[in-house]
Scaffold this active site. Structure first.
Site, short mmCIF file in Angstrom:
data_model
loop_
_atom_site.label_atom_id
_atom_site.label_comp_id
_atom_site.label_asym_id
_atom_site.label_seq_id
_atom_site.Cartn_x
_atom_site.Cartn_y
_atom_site.Cartn_z
CB THR A 206 -1.08 0.14 1.49
OG1 THR A 206 0.00 -0.66 2.43
CG2 THR A 206 -1.36 -0.58 1.03
CG ASP A 233 -6.06 -5.14 14.89
OD1 ASP A 233 -5.73 -6.19 14.52
OD2 ASP A 233 -5.49 -4.35 16.12
CD GLU A 238 -6.41 2.17 4.92
OE1 GLU A 238 -6.57 1.78 3.40
OE2 GLU A 238 -5.96 2.61 4.94
#
Length: 651
Positions: A206, A233, A238
């Site tokens: 990401t 987490d 997301e």
């Protein structure tokens, strides 16, 4: 004999393999014991290997028995020797049995690989046919559920639960999560173990806050079996919200979600391990990978959460007070991993704050105030005073009366006065949030850099502990940590292979949608009134000064925070924990310490209420609210459980 070596000595295993009808039987050698021939029997639950050793005098020696339970096995591959003229064939079984630790009653899984040598025939092709047959049967047994194995033994039909061969796992990595080691975890631990399974996978790093949500929103899910997060987490949060913001959210949310610990708290990962019967405090990463490699799923409850900024979805927890303060303010210490929460707790206890607010809830069973804080455990009347708080069963007539907002939006004082120990008071709190604990955090909580490239990787076989042999498809697996693509191309790399093709399947653009799309398409929350309206008449409301309020729907909030031992993934229950003001710093320290084993629930300062829905209305400003460890806009917040809506990868 081929120049093949075993990565460790073959252990004599006594793990339980149930007595079942045999599927295959044959005689094989095992690498590491070249002079021994093992009579090998395959049954539905595992392999049984028995040997007959002879002494130099020709007398029979003690028989060795090796039992390999399929419940501990994650894969099996056919191999061939490194010599061109090697006529033998090989198949390797990858097992992770749970073994008792030395000088301890605790158990932990250890890697054991067993390479069987097929040398029945004079040609490699004939021996290879035998190895292939055993490999196919082992793979079939691994793809059958435990219940189906019992059906098979009794003559029932076997249901194949295999991942479709054309589908893959999508692995998302946040390289800056927690201590910043997620990419190393992927390279050194995730890839080698997944290479031992039949799971195909691709990887994306990401790039920025919300990137995982964007991917989940636009992903063509027909190409993917599940989505796995290597992070804390936040990445799972997301992905969940990305799936729920799709027009086809009702189908998208059935995509299995997996977790590999790469952050600080790793609460979801701990909960998955606990539900799967795996250790939480012992080698969390290895046991999480074992759960993932078994590719089994179970239903998971999630919560629809209404905040002043809009609706989000949660799979873990909602917190207000000291727990949310610790979570947010300890971000500056994220590099020290889970220890950041211990340090943050020490700082926050020293500067203890309390918050005034209302908490309303719809209990699973009729609510009664805790006996130690009330004169009676039965019969709650409107406005009745219990100790330092009041139970209210009628709501204010307007939103302005039910919640205080920051100056400039509405009055900071409730319309009605609050009864404290029978006396009238309009005091809102003992302490306000200060800036003595500066926060170094971006909005997303985990992502702090947007310069990291997007990369993909397809089922790269990397394992430095693997025997020096070659797979039948000519892919090389050796100890130089080379990356091998499935088409057989040998790529020398100490870093994941960068692949830019098929970007339509792994989108990374900034096109986003809102979670309101899911709401408009039919997601129903009948238990929740609009956030600006009073709560329904059948709800209970408590108003008091609180140290913390925490709503959880999984067992753990971290490796050492066993928050809700009674919780399960699909029990349709929110466990609402209240800690009221008045607790001393010493008692609070003991309370937080007792969360490691779940004994905090026995504290007289803790009230646990099992609810279907709840609302928190802060009367103290400013403050902190966290959803799944992510910071959300401060103000009124409410949630309703959505039973078994999602799927989680768990045994």
């Amino acid at each position: 004999m081929a120049d093949v070596t075993q990565s460790h000595d073959v252990a004599i295993v006594t793990s339980s393999v149930e007595a079942c009808p045999s599927i295959l039987e044959d005689d094989f050698g095992i690498l590491g014991q070249a002079s021994v021939v093992f009579q090998t029997t395959m049954i539905a639950t595992g392999l049984q290997c028995k040997s007959q050793l002879k002494t130099t005098s020709g007398k029979a020696a003690k028989q060795q028995t090796i039992e390999i339970a399929f419940k501990d096995v994650i894969g099996c591959h056919c191999l061939k020797g490194t010599k061109e003229d090697d006529e033998y064939a090989y198949f390797c079984v990858y097992s992770y049995p749970s073994l008792k630790k030395t000088f301890s009653k605790k158990t932990s899984r250890k890697r054991r690989d067993y390479t069987f040598v097929v040398k029945k025939f004079p040609t490699h092709e004939e021996n290879k046919a035998v190895a292939d047959k055993w490999q196919r049967e082992i793979a079939r047994c691994l793809k059958v559920k435990d219940d189906d194995i019992r059906n098979e033994v009794s003559g029932g039909d076997v249901v194949d639960t295999a991942v479709p061969p054309e589908k893959r796992l999508l692995i998302l990595i946040n390289p800056f999560s927690g201590p910043g080691k997620a990419l190393q975890i992927y390279q050194k631990h995730v890839v080698p173990i997944l290479a031992e399974t039949d799971l195909q996978f691709s990887m994306v790093v990401t790039e920025h806050a919300g990137h995982a949500k964007e991917i989940a929103q636009k992903l063509d899910l027909s190409n993917w079996y599940g989505i796995v997060s290597v992070s804390g987490d936040g990445l799972t949060y997301e992905v969940l919200n990305g799936l729920m913001s799709r027009p086809d959210w009702d189908k998208a949310i059935q995509t299995p979600l997996g977790v590999i610990p790469g952050g600080s708290g790793n609460a979801m990962c701990c909960s998955v391990n606990y539900a799967s019967g795996e250790p939480v405090m012992e080698n969390l990463l290895l046991h999480s990978m074992f759960v993932l490699a078994k590719h089994k799923c179970r239903p998971m409850d999630i919560c629809a959460v209404d905040t002043v900024a809009g609706r989000v979805y949660s799979c873990l927890s909602i917190s207000w007070g000291i727990i949310s303060d610790i979570d947010l303010e300890s971000e500056r210490f994220r590099r020290i991993g889970n220890a950041r929460f211990t340090l943050g707790a020490a700082v926050r206890i020293a500067g203890l704050r309390t918050y005034r607010g209302r908490v309303s809830f719809l209990p699973v069973v009729p609510y009664h105030p805790p006996a130690q804080r009330s004169q009676s455990a039965t019969g709650v009347t409107d406005g009745e005073v219990y100790g330092t708080y009041r139970v209210i069963t009628t709501q204010p007539t307007s939103f302005q009366e039910s919640q205080s907002l920051p100056e400039g939006l509405s009055s900071a004082v409730p319309a009605e006065k609050i009864l404290v120990n029978g006396e009238s008071s309009t005091e809102l709190c003992e302490d306000h949030v200060d800036e003595s604990f500066p926060v170094d955090r971006h909005e997303d909580g985990d992502h702090v850099d947007s310069t990291f490239p997007v990369v993909r990787q397809d089922s790269d076989h990397v394992d430095s502990t693997f025997p020096v042999v070659q797979q039948e498809d000519d892919n090389r697996v050796d100890s130089t940590f080379h990356v091998v693509k499935q088409d057989g191309d040998h790529v020398d790399s100490t870093f994941p292979v960068v692949r830019q093709e098929d970007q339509d399947n792994v989108p990374g653009n900034n096109t986003t949608t809102t979670n309101s799309e899911a709401e408009s398409k039919g997601i129903e929350t009948p238990l929740l009134a609009p956030l600006t309206d009073p709560v329904p008449d059948d709800w209970y409301t408590l108003e008091d000064n609180f140290v913390t309020i925490c709503a959880v729907y999984q067992t753990h909030l971290g490796p050492d925070v066993f928050m809700a031992p009674d919780a399960s993934f699909n029990d349709a229950i929110i466990h609402l924990f209240l800690v009221r003001a008045g607790i001393s710093r010493l008692d609070l320290l003991g309370l937080l310490s007792s969360m490691e084993n779940g004994s905090h629930r026995e504290s007289p300062w803790v009230e646990e209420i099992k609810v279907k829905a709840f609302r928190i209305e802060p009367l103290t400003f400013p403050g902190t609210l966290m959803v799944d460890g992510e910071h959300v806009e401060y103000g009124a917040i409410q949630a309703q459980i959505l039973p078994s809506l999602a799927q989680v990868m768990s045994k």
